[in-house]
Design an enzyme around this catalytic site. Sequence first.
Site, mmCIF file in Angstrom:
data_model
loop_
_atom_site.group_PDB
_atom_site.id
_atom_site.type_symbol
_atom_site.label_atom_id
_atom_site.label_comp_id
_atom_site.label_asym_id
_atom_site.label_seq_id
_atom_site.Cartn_x
_atom_site.Cartn_y
_atom_site.Cartn_z
ATOM 1 N N CYS A 93 55.107 38.003 32.835
ATOM 2 C CA CYS A 93 54.465 36.878 33.537
ATOM 3 C C CYS A 93 55.074 35.538 33.156
ATOM 4 O O CYS A 93 54.760 34.509 33.765
ATOM 5 C CB CYS A 93 52.967 36.871 33.254
ATOM 6 S SG CYS A 93 52.199 38.438 33.667
ATOM 7 N N CYS A 218 39.470 37.357 36.583
ATOM 8 C CA CYS A 218 40.872 37.809 36.675
ATOM 9 C C CYS A 218 41.685 36.940 37.614
ATOM 10 O O CYS A 218 41.192 36.527 38.675
ATOM 11 C CB CYS A 218 40.944 39.217 37.270
ATOM 12 S SG CYS A 218 40.024 40.471 36.398
ATOM 13 N N SER A 219 42.958 36.741 37.288
ATOM 14 C CA SER A 219 43.900 36.243 38.286
ATOM 15 C C SER A 219 44.131 37.376 39.286
ATOM 16 O O SER A 219 43.956 38.543 38.943
ATOM 17 C CB SER A 219 45.218 35.835 37.622
ATOM 18 O OG SER A 219 45.772 36.941 36.932
ATOM 19 N N ILE A 221 46.287 39.661 42.393
ATOM 20 C CA ILE A 221 47.599 40.234 42.705
ATOM 21 C C ILE A 221 48.145 39.398 43.871
ATOM 22 O O ILE A 221 47.558 39.401 44.954
ATOM 23 C CB ILE A 221 47.431 41.710 43.158
ATOM 24 C CG1 ILE A 221 46.699 42.539 42.079
ATOM 25 C CG2 ILE A 221 48.739 42.332 43.578
ATOM 26 C CD1 ILE A 221 47.449 42.737 40.809
ATOM 27 N N LYS A 351 44.184 31.709 38.179
ATOM 28 C CA LYS A 351 42.935 32.279 38.691
ATOM 29 C C LYS A 351 42.784 32.071 40.191
ATOM 30 O O LYS A 351 42.442 33.001 40.909
ATOM 31 C CB LYS A 351 41.733 31.636 37.950
ATOM 32 C CG LYS A 351 40.379 32.047 38.486
ATOM 33 C CD LYS A 351 40.080 33.499 38.174
ATOM 34 C CE LYS A 351 39.238 34.198 39.199
ATOM 35 N NZ LYS A 351 39.858 34.515 40.463
ATOM 36 N N HIS A 355 48.754 34.379 41.171
ATOM 37 C CA HIS A 355 49.662 34.736 40.070
ATOM 38 C C HIS A 355 50.722 35.757 40.524
ATOM 39 O O HIS A 355 50.687 36.914 40.105
ATOM 40 C CB HIS A 355 48.826 35.263 38.902
ATOM 41 C CG HIS A 355 49.605 35.569 37.669
ATOM 42 N ND1 HIS A 355 50.766 34.901 37.305
ATOM 43 C CD2 HIS A 355 49.392 36.488 36.677
ATOM 44 C CE1 HIS A 355 51.218 35.406 36.168
ATOM 45 N NE2 HIS A 355 50.418 36.372 35.770
HETATM 46 N N1 COA Z 1 39.733 36.811 42.096
HETATM 47 C C1 COA Z 1 38.951 36.575 43.184
HETATM 48 N N2 COA Z 1 38.843 37.447 44.218
HETATM 49 C C2 COA Z 1 39.592 38.565 44.161
HETATM 50 C C3 COA Z 1 40.429 38.847 43.084
HETATM 51 C C4 COA Z 1 40.486 37.919 42.028
HETATM 52 N N3 COA Z 1 41.256 38.148 40.962
HETATM 53 N N4 COA Z 1 41.049 40.027 43.313
HETATM 54 C C5 COA Z 1 40.608 40.472 44.510
HETATM 55 N N5 COA Z 1 39.724 39.577 45.019
HETATM 56 C C6 COA Z 1 38.971 39.692 46.268
HETATM 57 C C7 COA Z 1 39.834 40.071 47.444
HETATM 58 O O1 COA Z 1 40.287 38.929 48.130
HETATM 59 C C8 COA Z 1 38.876 40.874 48.267
HETATM 60 O O2 COA Z 1 38.016 39.970 48.946
HETATM 61 P P1 COA Z 1 37.458 40.296 50.417
HETATM 62 O O3 COA Z 1 36.662 41.564 50.291
HETATM 63 O O4 COA Z 1 36.654 39.074 50.745
HETATM 64 O O5 COA Z 1 38.688 40.473 51.261
HETATM 65 C C9 COA Z 1 38.032 41.616 47.245
HETATM 66 O O6 COA Z 1 38.091 40.790 46.064
HETATM 67 C C10 COA Z 1 38.521 42.999 46.910
HETATM 68 O O7 COA Z 1 39.938 42.936 46.754
HETATM 69 P P2 COA Z 1 40.798 44.133 46.211
HETATM 70 O O8 COA Z 1 42.227 43.824 46.503
HETATM 71 O O9 COA Z 1 40.250 45.444 46.718
HETATM 72 O O10 COA Z 1 40.546 44.043 44.655
HETATM 73 P P3 COA Z 1 40.994 45.075 43.588
HETATM 74 O O11 COA Z 1 39.765 45.679 43.021
HETATM 75 O O12 COA Z 1 42.057 45.979 44.126
HETATM 76 O O13 COA Z 1 41.703 44.127 42.502
HETATM 77 C C11 COA Z 1 41.638 43.194 40.338
HETATM 78 C C12 COA Z 1 40.947 43.275 41.701
HETATM 79 C C13 COA Z 1 40.846 42.264 39.474
HETATM 80 C C14 COA Z 1 41.673 44.580 39.673
HETATM 81 C C15 COA Z 1 43.090 42.665 40.536
HETATM 82 O O14 COA Z 1 43.021 41.390 41.124
HETATM 83 C C16 COA Z 1 43.852 42.599 39.225
HETATM 84 O O15 COA Z 1 44.331 43.615 38.730
HETATM 85 N N6 COA Z 1 43.988 41.390 38.654
HETATM 86 C C17 COA Z 1 44.690 41.217 37.386
HETATM 87 C C18 COA Z 1 46.174 41.049 37.625
HETATM 88 C C19 COA Z 1 46.943 41.092 36.349
HETATM 89 O O16 COA Z 1 46.648 41.864 35.447
HETATM 90 N N7 COA Z 1 47.974 40.262 36.252
HETATM 91 C C20 COA Z 1 48.784 40.190 35.059
HETATM 92 C C21 COA Z 1 48.131 39.286 34.085
HETATM 93 S S1 COA Z 1 48.797 39.359 32.460
#
Ligand code: COA
Length: 409
Positions: A93, A218-219, A221, A351, A355
Amino acid sequence: MSPHGHPKAIAAIVGAGRTKFGELWYQNPEKLLFEAGLRCIESVDNGMSRRDIQACFFGSFLYQTTNKLGLIPGYMSRELGLNIPISMTEAACASGGAALFNACIAVQSGVYDTVLVGGFEKMTDRSDKMSDDLMFAADPKEFDAGFTFPGLYATMMSRYIYEYGSGDPRCPEALAMISSKNHRHAMGNEYAHFRREFSVEDVMGSTMVADPIRLLHCSPISDGASALIVTSPETAEKLTDTPVYVVASQQASDDVSLYTRESLTSIKTTKLTMTAALAQAGLGIGDIPLAEVHDCFTIEEAIFLEDAGFYEKGEAWKGVHESYESFKGSKHIPYVNGGGELIVNPGGGLKADGHPVGATGVRQAYECFKQLRGEAGSNQVDAPLDTALCHNIGGTGGIATVHILRRDV
Ligand code: COA
């Protein structure tokens, strides 16, 4: 001027460009990078041509996996119509921060005078595998034990609450306030992945991902790209009347594994880079009014505030809570400590701005550049700004970069 010293320019930024961050299904990674680069070149006040670029430094983490691409220098040579040296940095990252660090060395050494720095990632093309792919930046033993990145940061957050806020409901509230604040800050950012406000209650009631980390800690994808033109200070002054100077550029590394760390509630690479950067710039943390901080999960923003010395160890959550309660409703919510104020992540941070991992470190410098020049539009902070800082982390702290930017030297 700070009592600590007089900042000296090691390089300057004269142009900055970016794409929107979000789910950009219709774009290839190299096209996103080219789009950000083109906007960046076009943004230079007195004009420049792509033929003025002598070298490129690009950061990306996962493009080979997400898009089955290799040799981005070849693709970018084709897009730019140039046969110049193009180097890639991979630092998870922090790939973007590492690209900027290398560009600063190149300019500072005198080998190049004008370079293009870029960062990009195209994560949504592999949404279903992304949690596993991101674990390239962790120890394989952690992956085998079932960790994901939310899980690793959940370990840090649990430990932080246990050590410093056990039994006090304001501690988890403060870690949710960081998310609410950053989502609020993104409301004026036309490029942000999410332009939607969430209350503290929304964050604390959002879907559990890895206890105690919830969806809104979480941030996301994201896909996206960002770019900068970095030059020597002398060239910068010919290209614009308002260059932004780089007065510190630092990078440090540490063991990739979280489980071998001295502490789960502090990041050594942040401490090392912050100390070195402030010394290089001749500044103290109290001289920094604005910081772009690596809030991949909200706990990381709190840990930064302590590692950077803005709050004492274990005290950030109290400072965050008091500051949020005092300023909620204002356009930007500063952190306050005694007489000092620090605005963190004015464009929404990882956030809410998003990211796309390789793009983030460069995007942070983009935001600081715009804020320092008063060009952040409806998201411009009201406070007068002379200095801004960018802090970019890879993995759980296996690498960090810090850059300090100034309007004047
Ligand atoms: N913050 C706010 N909203 C989020 C979000 C986030 N981080 N991630 C997804 N959403 C929203 C989507 O827009 C979607 O909204 P909608 O239903 O209104 O369209 C809903 O939540 C579901 O999205 P989805 O893609 O199915 O979520 P997911 O469960 O597959 O993924 C996380 C959610 C948190 C698991 C994913 O964002 C993640 O893995 N984040 C961390 C990334 C990471 O680790 N980066 C490296 C850092 S070191």
